[in-house]
Motif scaffolding. Structure first.
Motif, PDB file in Angstrom:
ATOM      1  N   VAL A   1       0.835  -1.202   0.000  1.00 10.57           N
ATOM      2  CA  VAL A   1       0.000   0.000   0.000  1.00 10.57           C
ATOM      3  C   VAL A   1       0.871   1.254   0.000  1.00 10.57           C
ATOM      4  N   ALA A   2       1.920   1.256   0.832  1.00  9.29           N
ATOM      5  CA  ALA A   2       2.791   2.435   0.933  1.00  9.29           C
ATOM      6  C   ALA A   2       3.538   2.690  -0.368  1.00  9.29           C
ATOM      7  N   LEU A   3       4.006   1.627  -1.004  1.00 13.16           N
ATOM      8  CA  LEU A   3       4.731   1.779  -2.274  1.00 13.16           C
ATOM      9  C   LEU A   3       3.808   2.360  -3.345  1.00 13.16           C
ATOM     10  N   ARG A   4       2.607   1.840  -3.451  1.00 14.96           N
ATOM     11  CA  ARG A   4       1.668   2.330  -4.457  1.00 14.96           C
ATOM     12  C   ARG A   4       1.285   3.793  -4.174  1.00 14.96           C
ATOM     13  N   TYR A   5       1.057   4.090  -2.896  1.00 21.49           N
ATOM     14  CA  TYR A   5       0.685   5.453  -2.513  1.00 21.49           C
ATOM     15  C   TYR A   5       1.818   6.427  -2.823  1.00 21.49           C
ATOM     16  N   ALA A   6       3.061   6.017  -2.520  1.00 18.26           N
ATOM     17  CA  ALA A   6       4.208   6.904  -2.749  1.00 18.26           C
ATOM     18  C   ALA A   6       4.406   7.202  -4.226  1.00 18.26           C
ATOM     19  N   LYS A   7       4.049   6.280  -5.085  1.00 22.58           N
ATOM     20  CA  LYS A   7       4.172   6.505  -6.531  1.00 22.58           C
ATOM     21  C   LYS A   7       3.081   7.436  -7.044  1.00 22.58           C
ATOM     22  N   ASP A   8       1.909   7.380  -6.390  1.00 25.56           N
ATOM     23  CA  ASP A   8       0.766   8.168  -6.865  1.00 25.56           C
ATOM     24  C   ASP A   8       0.695   9.561  -6.243  1.00 25.56           C
ATOM     25  N   ARG A   9       1.100   9.670  -4.991  1.00 23.23           N
ATOM     26  CA  ARG A   9       0.956  10.923  -4.250  1.00 23.23           C
ATOM     27  C   ARG A   9       2.023  11.927  -4.680  1.00 23.23           C
ATOM     28  N   LYS A  10       1.604  13.126  -5.085  1.00 24.48           N
ATOM     29  CA  LYS A  10       2.541  14.147  -5.551  1.00 24.48           C
ATOM     30  C   LYS A  10       2.595  15.317  -4.583  1.00 24.48           C
ATOM     31  N   GLN A  11       3.816  15.753  -4.324  1.00 22.37           N
ATOM     32  CA  GLN A  11       4.073  16.980  -3.566  1.00 22.37           C
ATOM     33  C   GLN A  11       5.242  17.685  -4.238  1.00 22.37           C
ATOM     34  N   PHE A  12       5.206  19.012  -4.271  1.00 13.95           N
ATOM     35  CA  PHE A  12       6.253  19.790  -4.951  1.00 13.95           C
ATOM     36  C   PHE A  12       6.404  19.355  -6.407  1.00 13.95           C
ATOM     37  N   ASN A  13       5.239  18.986  -6.997  1.00 13.66           N
ATOM     38  CA  ASN A  13       5.170  18.598  -8.416  1.00 13.66           C
ATOM     39  C   ASN A  13       5.922  17.303  -8.733  1.00 13.66           C
ATOM     40  N   LYS A  14       6.144  16.479  -7.728  1.00 22.08           N
ATOM     41  CA  LYS A  14       6.829  15.197  -7.941  1.00 22.08           C
ATOM     42  C   LYS A  14       6.168  14.123  -7.085  1.00 22.08           C
ATOM     43  N   PRO A  15       6.171  12.872  -7.531  1.00 24.33           N
ATOM     44  CA  PRO A  15       5.684  11.807  -6.658  1.00 24.33           C
ATOM     45  C   PRO A  15       6.585  11.702  -5.435  1.00 24.33           C
ATOM     46  N   ILE A  16       5.998  11.458  -4.272  1.00 23.69           N
ATOM     47  CA  ILE A  16       6.828  11.421  -3.068  1.00 23.69           C
ATOM     48  C   ILE A  16       7.791  10.234  -3.091  1.00 23.69           C
ATOM     49  N   ALA A  17       7.547   9.270  -3.966  1.00 26.27           N
ATOM     50  CA  ALA A  17       8.490   8.156  -4.119  1.00 26.27           C
ATOM     51  C   ALA A  17       9.836   8.620  -4.657  1.00 26.27           C
ATOM     52  N   SER A  18       9.896   9.827  -5.182  1.00 25.50           N
ATOM     53  CA  SER A  18      11.159  10.332  -5.736  1.00 25.50           C
ATOM     54  C   SER A  18      12.035  10.973  -4.664  1.00 25.50           C
ATOM     55  N   PHE A  19      11.506  11.134  -3.456  1.00 26.99           N
ATOM     56  CA  PHE A  19      12.281  11.787  -2.401  1.00 26.99           C
ATOM     57  C   PHE A  19      13.101  10.767  -1.627  1.00 26.99           C
ATOM     58  N   GLN A  20      14.305  11.183  -1.234  1.00 29.58           N
ATOM     59  CA  GLN A  20      15.248  10.255  -0.621  1.00 29.58           C
ATOM     60  C   GLN A  20      14.715   9.605   0.649  1.00 29.58           C
ATOM     61  N   LEU A  21      14.084  10.384   1.525  1.00 27.07           N
ATOM     62  CA  LEU A  21      13.640   9.825   2.795  1.00 27.07           C
ATOM     63  C   LEU A  21      12.531   8.791   2.617  1.00 27.07           C
ATOM     64  N   GLN A  22      11.675   9.011   1.611  1.00 28.53           N
ATOM     65  CA  GLN A  22      10.626   8.019   1.337  1.00 28.53           C
ATOM     66  C   GLN A  22      11.246   6.746   0.742  1.00 28.53           C
ATOM     67  N   GLN A  23      12.242   6.915  -0.118  1.00 24.48           N
ATOM     68  CA  GLN A  23      12.926   5.746  -0.677  1.00 24.48           C
ATOM     69  C   GLN A  23      13.651   4.970   0.421  1.00 24.48           C
ATOM     70  N   LYS A  24      14.217   5.696   1.382  1.00 24.75           N
ATOM     71  CA  LYS A  24      14.873   5.021   2.511  1.00 24.75           C
ATOM     72  C   LYS A  24      13.877   4.135   3.250  1.00 24.75           C
ATOM     73  N   LYS A  25      12.699   4.674   3.560  1.00 27.57           N
ATOM     74  CA  LYS A  25      11.677   3.892   4.250  1.00 27.57           C
ATOM     75  C   LYS A  25      11.303   2.647   3.439  1.00 27.57           C
ATOM     76  N   LEU A  26      11.028   2.824   2.172  1.00 25.79           N
ATOM     77  CA  LEU A  26      10.580   1.711   1.330  1.00 25.79           C
ATOM     78  C   LEU A  26      11.681   0.669   1.133  1.00 25.79           C
ATOM     79  N   ALA A  27      12.914   1.148   0.957  1.00 29.09           N
ATOM     80  CA  ALA A  27      14.039   0.218   0.766  1.00 29.09           C
ATOM     81  C   ALA A  27      14.278  -0.614   2.019  1.00 29.09           C
ATOM     82  N   GLU A  28      14.161   0.018   3.181  1.00 30.27           N
ATOM     83  CA  GLU A  28      14.352  -0.728   4.430  1.00 30.27           C
ATOM     84  C   GLU A  28      13.212  -1.710   4.654  1.00 30.27           C
TER      85      GLU A  28
END
Length: 399
Positions: free
Chosen positions: A274-301
């Motif tokens: 659910v978190a991975l799908r949400y991070a790809k869809d949810r946009k902030q600062f005109n970018k999906p939040i999956a593109s931000f380092q801290l979100q990638q850290k959470k998902l990678a861990e």
């Protein structure tokens, strides 16, 4: 009674970063896909509504029986499916991906009711109870924990006394899953000599009551209650003949802990997915939040910890099939899987922000459920001490 169906489609996709499916047989994969389809059709559409109302969806019992989720490792001649332990683990994982409360119902029925009757019961007891338990025609519960004896079951005070033609049972148990509507209860009590014996108590026995526990913030779809015995007459044929001593109920807990070690990873994988799908869809600062380092850290861990836990429980399943898995190995897996899962649920909630606390998504429900699972069937700390004692040879319990 409301049984509101969710309008959101269940899009769950199983994470398999290390190609674990290559370690599963075609039968294992068929069992998984069958259970997954059933969970998507029967559990996902209703579970949020039942959790909000703190109600147990008892209409799922028949389907769980049809899916062979009750006692899957019990031999076919007694109504079970005769499956191996990896199959059992996979089934618990798929059910818990739907909800921990429903997996608890299945775990209790198979590991804590059917297993002791099969392992310690007479042939007459096996024939009488197991086939009906396998279909869900009968629902059982397991009574070991008492108001004053949780992590130290050796001090249990529930007792049975020989009254000639029958036994007399007195005492109480608490935090018992399935208790409010169980047809039978497998109870552990001390006899006059202080020896722990197993007793099958049937609903309807005079003096046997099962008050329900209310006000839970966790496992809200699981019916929990007390078991109270006030001079209950127990027929002698209801004593488990081959269970003497605390080792018998503890062996049942090992069966349940194995299922939990697999099961909670279903909740973890659901949160990650659910978190991975949400991070790809949810946009902030005109970018999906999956593109931000801290979100990638959470998902990678998350996926790293899931993968490590998948390998651990698969190996434990192999050892269990070989008959060589030790109680300490099962404890390690239970503790690791639950800790992994509860941490992933918390991180996933943060990725979803405020949406993570709503019933629009399953994450907060999983997180609340896991707060119970980290305590039951041996607390987080007790399992740590079991590993400590196993590697050092020193007993730190009570120290």
């Amino acid at each position: 009674m409301s049984q509101k169906k969710s309008l959101k489609k269940d899009l769950y996709k199983h994470p398999d970063y290390y190609l674990m499916d290559d370690l599963l047989t075609p039968e294992h994969q068929l069992i998984r896909s069958t259970l997954r389809d059933w969970v998507k059709a029967e559990i996902t559409p209703i579970i949020e509504d039942f959790a909000q109302r703190a109600a147990c969806p008892k209409q799922l019992i028949k389907g769980l029986g049809e899916m062979a989720a009750f006692g899957p490792t019990i031999p076919i001649e007694y109504g079970g499916a005769g499956l191996d332990y990896i199959s059992y683990g996979i089934m618990m994982q798929e059910i818990e991906r739907g909800d921990s409360g429903i997996r608890s119902m299945a775990s209790v029925q198979g590991s804590l009711v059917m297993y002791p009757i099969f392992t310690f019961g007479s042939e007459e007891q096996k024939q009488k109870y197991l086939p009906k338990l396998a279909t869900g025609e009968l629902i059982g519960c397991f009574g070991l924990t008492e108001p004053n004896h949780g992590s130290d079951p050796s001090g249990l005070s529930t007792n049975i006394k020989d009254a000639g033609a029958h036994f007399i049972l007195n005492g109480s148990k608490m935090w018992i899953s399935n208790a409010p509507f169980a047809d039978i209860a497998v109870i552990w009590a001390k006899n006059e000599n202080g020896i722990v014996r197993g007793v099958i108590v049937e609903r309807g026995f005079e003096g046997f009551t099962t008050p329900e526990t209310h006000g839970k913030w966790s496992l809200r779809t699981s019916a929990t209650g007390e078991l109270v015995f006030d001079n209950v007459k127990i027929p002698k044929e209801n004593i488990l003949p081959n269970a003497q001593g605390l080792k018998a109920p503890l062996s049942c807990l090992n069966q349940a802990r194995f299922g939990i070690a697999w099961g909670v990873l279903g909740a973890a994988m659901d949160c990650y997915d659910v978190a991975l799908r949400y991070a790809k869809d949810r946009k902030q600062f005109n970018k999906p939040i999956a593109s931000f380092q801290l979100q990638q850290k959470k998902l990678a861990e998350m996926i790293t910890e899931i993968t490590k836990a998948q390998l651990l429980v698969w190996r434990l399943g192999v050892l269990k099939n070989e008959g060589s898995a030790t109680p300490a190995q099962i404890s390690m897996a239970k503790r690791n899987s639950v800790e992994t899962s509860i941490n992933i649920a918390r991180e996933a909630r943060q990725i979803l922000g405020a949406m993570g606390i709503t019933s629009e998504y399953p994450i907060m429900r999983h997180m609340m459920n896991l707060e119970s699972v980290i305590t039951y069937e041996g607390t987080h700390d007790i399992h740590l001490l079991i590993t400590g004692m196993d590697i050092t040879g020193e007993n730190a319990f009570g120290g």
